[in-house]
Design a protein around this motif. Sequence first.
Motif, PDB file in Angstrom:
ATOM      1  N   ILE A 194     -12.846   2.887  -0.641  1.00 60.59           N
ATOM      2  CA  ILE A 194     -11.720   3.527  -1.476  1.00 60.59           C
ATOM      3  C   ILE A 194     -11.190   2.700  -2.711  1.00 60.59           C
ATOM      4  O   ILE A 194     -10.945   3.161  -3.614  1.00 60.59           O
ATOM      5  CB  ILE A 194     -10.583   3.893  -0.506  1.00 60.59           C
ATOM      6  CG1 ILE A 194     -11.246   4.957   0.525  1.00 60.59           C
ATOM      7  CG2 ILE A 194      -9.548   4.735  -1.496  1.00 60.59           C
ATOM      8  CD1 ILE A 194     -10.182   5.432   1.606  1.00 60.59           C
ATOM      9  N   ALA A 195     -11.140   1.441  -2.684  1.00 64.83           N
ATOM     10  CA  ALA A 195     -10.930   0.689  -3.765  1.00 64.83           C
ATOM     11  C   ALA A 195     -11.959   0.808  -4.923  1.00 64.83           C
ATOM     12  O   ALA A 195     -11.426   0.923  -5.969  1.00 64.83           O
ATOM     13  CB  ALA A 195     -10.723  -0.880  -3.296  1.00 64.83           C
ATOM     14  N   CYS A 226     -11.951   9.977   6.655  1.00 63.53           N
ATOM     15  CA  CYS A 226     -13.046   9.379   5.995  1.00 63.53           C
ATOM     16  C   CYS A 226     -12.709   7.858   5.790  1.00 63.53           C
ATOM     17  O   CYS A 226     -13.611   7.018   5.733  1.00 63.53           O
ATOM     18  CB  CYS A 226     -13.079   9.815   4.754  1.00 63.53           C
ATOM     19  SG  CYS A 226     -13.716  11.492   4.752  1.00 63.53           S
ATOM     20  N   SER A 227     -11.560   7.503   5.939  1.00 63.99           N
ATOM     21  CA  SER A 227     -11.024   5.942   5.615  1.00 63.99           C
ATOM     22  C   SER A 227     -11.162   4.947   6.893  1.00 63.99           C
ATOM     23  O   SER A 227     -10.785   5.640   7.970  1.00 63.99           O
ATOM     24  CB  SER A 227      -9.877   5.750   4.927  1.00 63.99           C
ATOM     25  OG  SER A 227      -8.676   6.333   5.990  1.00 63.99           O
ATOM     26  N   LEU A 260      -3.938   3.911  -0.715  1.00 65.77           N
ATOM     27  CA  LEU A 260      -4.710   4.230   0.659  1.00 65.77           C
ATOM     28  C   LEU A 260      -5.768   2.963   0.859  1.00 65.77           C
ATOM     29  O   LEU A 260      -5.825   2.695   2.190  1.00 65.77           O
ATOM     30  CB  LEU A 260      -5.225   5.569   0.434  1.00 65.77           C
ATOM     31  CG  LEU A 260      -6.313   6.255   1.464  1.00 65.77           C
ATOM     32  CD1 LEU A 260      -5.345   6.217   2.695  1.00 65.77           C
ATOM     33  CD2 LEU A 260      -6.749   7.330   1.222  1.00 65.77           C
ATOM     34  N   ALA A 261      -6.487   2.569  -0.159  1.00 60.44           N
ATOM     35  CA  ALA A 261      -7.439   1.422   0.317  1.00 60.44           C
ATOM     36  C   ALA A 261      -6.690   0.346   0.992  1.00 60.44           C
ATOM     37  O   ALA A 261      -7.194  -0.329   1.953  1.00 60.44           O
ATOM     38  CB  ALA A 261      -8.051   0.786  -1.151  1.00 60.44           C
ATOM     39  N   LEU A 262      -5.481   0.012   0.529  1.00 61.80           N
ATOM     40  CA  LEU A 262      -4.758  -1.088   1.084  1.00 61.80           C
ATOM     41  C   LEU A 262      -4.121  -0.757   2.453  1.00 61.80           C
ATOM     42  O   LEU A 262      -4.272  -1.546   3.292  1.00 61.80           O
ATOM     43  CB  LEU A 262      -3.692  -1.601   0.062  1.00 61.80           C
ATOM     44  CG  LEU A 262      -3.929  -2.064  -1.210  1.00 61.80           C
ATOM     45  CD1 LEU A 262      -2.807  -2.369  -2.195  1.00 61.80           C
ATOM     46  CD2 LEU A 262      -4.799  -3.426  -1.118  1.00 61.80           C
ATOM     47  N   LEU A 263      -3.704   0.713   2.580  1.00 62.86           N
ATOM     48  CA  LEU A 263      -3.486   1.077   3.874  1.00 62.86           C
ATOM     49  C   LEU A 263      -4.393   0.905   4.834  1.00 62.86           C
ATOM     50  O   LEU A 263      -4.104   0.464   6.034  1.00 62.86           O
ATOM     51  CB  LEU A 263      -2.600   2.334   3.591  1.00 62.86           C
ATOM     52  CG  LEU A 263      -2.181   2.914   4.876  1.00 62.86           C
ATOM     53  CD1 LEU A 263      -1.018   2.109   5.262  1.00 62.86           C
ATOM     54  CD2 LEU A 263      -1.713   4.193   4.532  1.00 62.86           C
ATOM     55  N   SER A 264      -5.596   1.342   4.642  1.00 62.91           N
ATOM     56  CA  SER A 264      -6.479   1.554   5.456  1.00 62.91           C
ATOM     57  C   SER A 264      -7.493   0.351   5.573  1.00 62.91           C
ATOM     58  O   SER A 264      -8.502   0.368   6.261  1.00 62.91           O
ATOM     59  CB  SER A 264      -7.382   2.944   5.294  1.00 62.91           C
ATOM     60  OG  SER A 264      -7.792   3.068   4.059  1.00 62.91           O
ATOM     61  N   GLY A 319       0.626  -1.387  -0.095  1.00 65.34           N
ATOM     62  CA  GLY A 319      -0.010   0.019  -0.133  1.00 65.34           C
ATOM     63  C   GLY A 319       0.847   1.397   0.105  1.00 65.34           C
ATOM     64  O   GLY A 319       0.777   2.176  -0.824  1.00 65.34           O
ATOM     65  N   PRO A 320       1.745   1.210   1.012  1.00 64.20           N
ATOM     66  CA  PRO A 320       2.607   2.622   1.173  1.00 64.20           C
ATOM     67  C   PRO A 320       3.488   2.894  -0.252  1.00 64.20           C
ATOM     68  O   PRO A 320       3.665   3.990  -0.767  1.00 64.20           O
ATOM     69  CB  PRO A 320       3.249   2.615   2.289  1.00 64.20           C
ATOM     70  CG  PRO A 320       2.502   1.584   3.139  1.00 64.20           C
ATOM     71  CD  PRO A 320       1.723   0.695   2.217  1.00 64.20           C
TER      72      PRO A 320
END
Length: 258
Positions: free
Chosen positions: A237-238, A178-179, A228-232, A102-103
Motif C-alpha cells: 500500500i505504501a 486486502c491489507s 493505511l500503509a503505516l497502520l497495517s 498512521g491514523p
Amino acid sequence: MTVVSHQDHTPKLAPEIGRMGEFTPMGRIDVGALPPEDSSMRARLNDDAEAIQDDHGDEGDDDEKAVQSLDELLDRIDDLAEDQSHVSIGDVMDSLGSKSFGPLLLVPGLLLIPPGPADIPGVPILLAIFIIIISAQLLMNRDHFWIPDWLENRNVESDGVSKAVGWLRKPAHFMDRCSRPRLEFLVTRGGQYATAVICILISLTTPILSLIPMSSSLAGAAFAAFGLALLSRDGVIALVAFAFSIATVGVIGFNAMG
C-alpha cells in the motif's frame, strides 16, 4: 534496625531494599519504618513510584486508543459526528490518541477524498497545515504529537463528516480485507521518514491544488494510502501511496505547462 514484613509470605529483602520498601506498579509498599533521617529519601521514593505509575497509566490509555483497522477509525469519527454538531481536529486527536502517525495521517487524507469537507473553502489548507505539523514532529522523533490551540479548535460540521464517512465505508472495508503486513521495510523507521517528507512536500502544494479540479482528492488518496500503509504495516500500500504522490505532482506539472 529489624525489618518486619506486613505479610509472612513476603520474601526477605536485602537490608537496603528493606529499609526503602518494596515497589509495585501501584506504588510503594512499606515493609518497615524508616528512621527520621531517611524522611527525604522516603519522599523521593514515593515521588518516583507515583511517576512510574502515571507513566504506565498514560501508556495504557494510548494502547487502549490505538486504532487497529480503517473500519474502526471510521467508527470513531462517526461517533464523534453523532455526539456533537461540529467535529474539531482536537476531538479527532483525543479519540485516536496522539502517538500514532498512521491514523493521524489517515484522517485528513480520508476527508480530502470524497466531495464534502474538501469543498469547503479553507479546509484543505487547514488539513495540509495539520499534516505538515504532524510530519515535522515525526522527523524530530517526538513520542507524542502536538498541534497549536488555534488549529486544534478548528472544526467541521458533523453532517459533512458523517456523509464523508458513509461514502468511505465500502472502500474502507475492502482495504481492510486486502491489507496485511508485507514489505515492512517500506513502513518502518526509514520508510516513515520518507513518508513524512513526501507528505510535507505534497501539503505545500495545497494552495495550487485547490485551483485544480479533483486534484485535492488525488492528494487525499496519497495521504490516506500512506496512513493505511503505516497502520497495517503494508509496504504494498505504501507503493500505491508513492504512485498517488507521483500522480499528484504530474497533475500540477501538466496544468502548469498548459
